[in-house]
Design a protein around this motif. Sequence first.
Motif, PDB file in Angstrom:
ATOM      1  N   LEU A   1       3.854  -4.735   0.244  1.00  0.00           N
ATOM      2  CA  LEU A   1       4.367  -3.322  -0.015  1.00  0.00           C
ATOM      3  C   LEU A   1       5.661  -3.277   0.727  1.00  0.00           C
ATOM      4  O   LEU A   1       6.627  -2.755   0.197  1.00  0.00           O
ATOM      5  CB  LEU A   1       3.564  -2.317   0.973  1.00  0.00           C
ATOM      6  CG  LEU A   1       2.201  -1.889   0.279  1.00  0.00           C
ATOM      7  CD1 LEU A   1       1.281  -1.267   1.300  1.00  0.00           C
ATOM      8  CD2 LEU A   1       2.242  -1.104  -0.816  1.00  0.00           C
TER       9      LEU A   1
ATOM     10  N   ARG B   1       4.505   5.846   2.116  1.00  0.00           N
ATOM     11  CA  ARG B   1       5.265   5.497   1.383  1.00  0.00           C
ATOM     12  C   ARG B   1       6.731   5.564   1.930  1.00  0.00           C
ATOM     13  O   ARG B   1       7.595   4.436   1.975  1.00  0.00           O
ATOM     14  CB  ARG B   1       5.443   5.784   0.030  1.00  0.00           C
ATOM     15  CG  ARG B   1       6.337   5.039  -0.945  1.00  0.00           C
ATOM     16  CD  ARG B   1       5.938   3.726  -1.466  1.00  0.00           C
ATOM     17  NE  ARG B   1       6.850   2.877  -1.794  1.00  0.00           N
ATOM     18  CZ  ARG B   1       6.578   1.486  -1.861  1.00  0.00           C
ATOM     19  NH1 ARG B   1       5.535   1.111  -1.395  1.00  0.00           N
ATOM     20  NH2 ARG B   1       7.539   0.926  -2.422  1.00  0.00           N
TER      21      ARG B   1
ATOM     22  N   ARG C   1      -6.917  -2.520  -3.298  1.00  0.00           N
ATOM     23  CA  ARG C   1      -6.697  -1.486  -4.212  1.00  0.00           C
ATOM     24  C   ARG C   1      -6.809  -0.094  -3.148  1.00  0.00           C
ATOM     25  O   ARG C   1      -5.792   0.657  -3.414  1.00  0.00           O
ATOM     26  CB  ARG C   1      -7.525  -1.398  -5.544  1.00  0.00           C
ATOM     27  CG  ARG C   1      -7.335  -0.156  -6.334  1.00  0.00           C
ATOM     28  CD  ARG C   1      -8.534  -0.165  -7.670  1.00  0.00           C
ATOM     29  NE  ARG C   1      -9.585  -0.380  -7.314  1.00  0.00           N
ATOM     30  CZ  ARG C   1     -10.739   0.539  -6.643  1.00  0.00           C
ATOM     31  NH1 ARG C   1     -10.407   1.600  -6.659  1.00  0.00           N
ATOM     32  NH2 ARG C   1     -12.043  -0.140  -6.428  1.00  0.00           N
TER      33      ARG C   1
ATOM     34  N   ARG D   1      -3.893   0.274  -0.885  1.00  0.00           N
ATOM     35  CA  ARG D   1      -2.535   0.639  -1.268  1.00  0.00           C
ATOM     36  C   ARG D   1      -2.657   2.150  -1.632  1.00  0.00           C
ATOM     37  O   ARG D   1      -1.876   2.836  -1.449  1.00  0.00           O
ATOM     38  CB  ARG D   1      -2.457  -0.138  -2.570  1.00  0.00           C
ATOM     39  CG  ARG D   1      -1.764  -1.587  -2.301  1.00  0.00           C
ATOM     40  CD  ARG D   1      -1.851  -2.188  -3.897  1.00  0.00           C
ATOM     41  NE  ARG D   1      -0.974  -3.379  -3.466  1.00  0.00           N
ATOM     42  CZ  ARG D   1       0.350  -3.514  -3.653  1.00  0.00           C
ATOM     43  NH1 ARG D   1       1.057  -2.388  -4.095  1.00  0.00           N
ATOM     44  NH2 ARG D   1       1.131  -4.666  -3.590  1.00  0.00           N
ATOM     45  N   ALA D   2      -3.890   2.474  -2.150  1.00  0.00           N
ATOM     46  CA  ALA D   2      -3.958   4.180  -2.220  1.00  0.00           C
ATOM     47  C   ALA D   2      -4.025   4.846  -1.127  1.00  0.00           C
ATOM     48  O   ALA D   2      -3.097   5.895  -0.834  1.00  0.00           O
ATOM     49  CB  ALA D   2      -5.198   4.390  -2.882  1.00  0.00           C
ATOM     50  N   GLU D   3      -4.483   4.286   0.159  1.00  0.00           N
ATOM     51  CA  GLU D   3      -4.339   4.939   1.571  1.00  0.00           C
ATOM     52  C   GLU D   3      -3.044   4.912   2.166  1.00  0.00           C
ATOM     53  O   GLU D   3      -2.510   5.838   2.830  1.00  0.00           O
ATOM     54  CB  GLU D   3      -5.336   4.122   2.445  1.00  0.00           C
ATOM     55  CG  GLU D   3      -6.559   4.418   2.373  1.00  0.00           C
ATOM     56  CD  GLU D   3      -7.440   3.780   3.426  1.00  0.00           C
ATOM     57  OE1 GLU D   3      -8.770   4.140   3.346  1.00  0.00           O
ATOM     58  OE2 GLU D   3      -6.900   3.133   4.074  1.00  0.00           O
TER      59      GLU D   3
ATOM     60  N   LYS E   1      -0.069   5.458   0.168  1.00  0.00           N
ATOM     61  CA  LYS E   1       0.650   6.253  -0.534  1.00  0.00           C
ATOM     62  C   LYS E   1       1.409   7.324   0.130  1.00  0.00           C
ATOM     63  O   LYS E   1       2.445   7.599   0.135  1.00  0.00           O
ATOM     64  CB  LYS E   1       0.108   6.712  -1.938  1.00  0.00           C
ATOM     65  CG  LYS E   1      -0.215   5.769  -2.881  1.00  0.00           C
ATOM     66  CD  LYS E   1      -0.941   6.393  -4.217  1.00  0.00           C
ATOM     67  CE  LYS E   1      -0.977   5.364  -5.249  1.00  0.00           C
ATOM     68  NZ  LYS E   1      -1.687   5.875  -6.494  1.00  0.00           N
ATOM     69  N   PRO E   2       0.812   7.951   1.206  1.00  0.00           N
ATOM     70  CA  PRO E   2       1.354   8.909   1.912  1.00  0.00           C
ATOM     71  C   PRO E   2       2.374   8.345   2.985  1.00  0.00           C
ATOM     72  O   PRO E   2       3.162   9.046   3.475  1.00  0.00           O
ATOM     73  CB  PRO E   2       0.232   9.751   2.842  1.00  0.00           C
ATOM     74  CG  PRO E   2      -1.022   9.453   2.111  1.00  0.00           C
ATOM     75  CD  PRO E   2      -0.764   8.172   1.285  1.00  0.00           C
TER      76      PRO E   2
END
Length: 133
Positions: free
Chosen positions: A118, A83, A73, A76-78, A80-81
Motif C-alpha cells: 500500500l 488512504r 483482499r 485492503r478494503a479495511e 480504504k478509510p
Amino acid sequence: MPLRIVRLGTPRVRGEGLRLGTVRRPPRGVRKDEIASRDFYDVWLPELAPSQALVSWILSQPITEQRWATFARKYRAEMKPARRTIELLAALSHQTNFAAGCYCDDEAHCHRSLLRELFREAGAAIADSGTRR
C-alpha cells in the motif's frame, strides 16, 4: 530517507528514525513507558492494523494461499478509510526516516507485507532492506 518495514521489538537500524506501531494492541507485559525503549514503537497507529475480527479469522485455521489472498483482499478494503494516512506517510518517506511494523515473525503472512504494498502504491520511498523478521 526511506520508510522501513520492520518487526516490532527487533533492534533498530542506525538512522531508522521514528517507529510506528501499526498494531491493534500494545505489546503484552510491557509497561507503556518502556514500549519505545524496548524497540517496539514510538507512536501507536492502530488505524493501519487489521481489525480484530480479521486477525481472529486468519489465525483460526492454518494459513493457505487461498486464505491469505482472502485476508489480503479484506485488509485492503479495511484500509480504504486510512488512504489519506497512507498517502501522508508515503509523502513523508521522501523527507524523513521512519519505520512501520508489526509483531509477527513471518512478514510473508503478516499485514505489514500488505502495508508495504500500500505504501509503495502510494509512492513511498521504501528501504530496500528486504524482508525483516
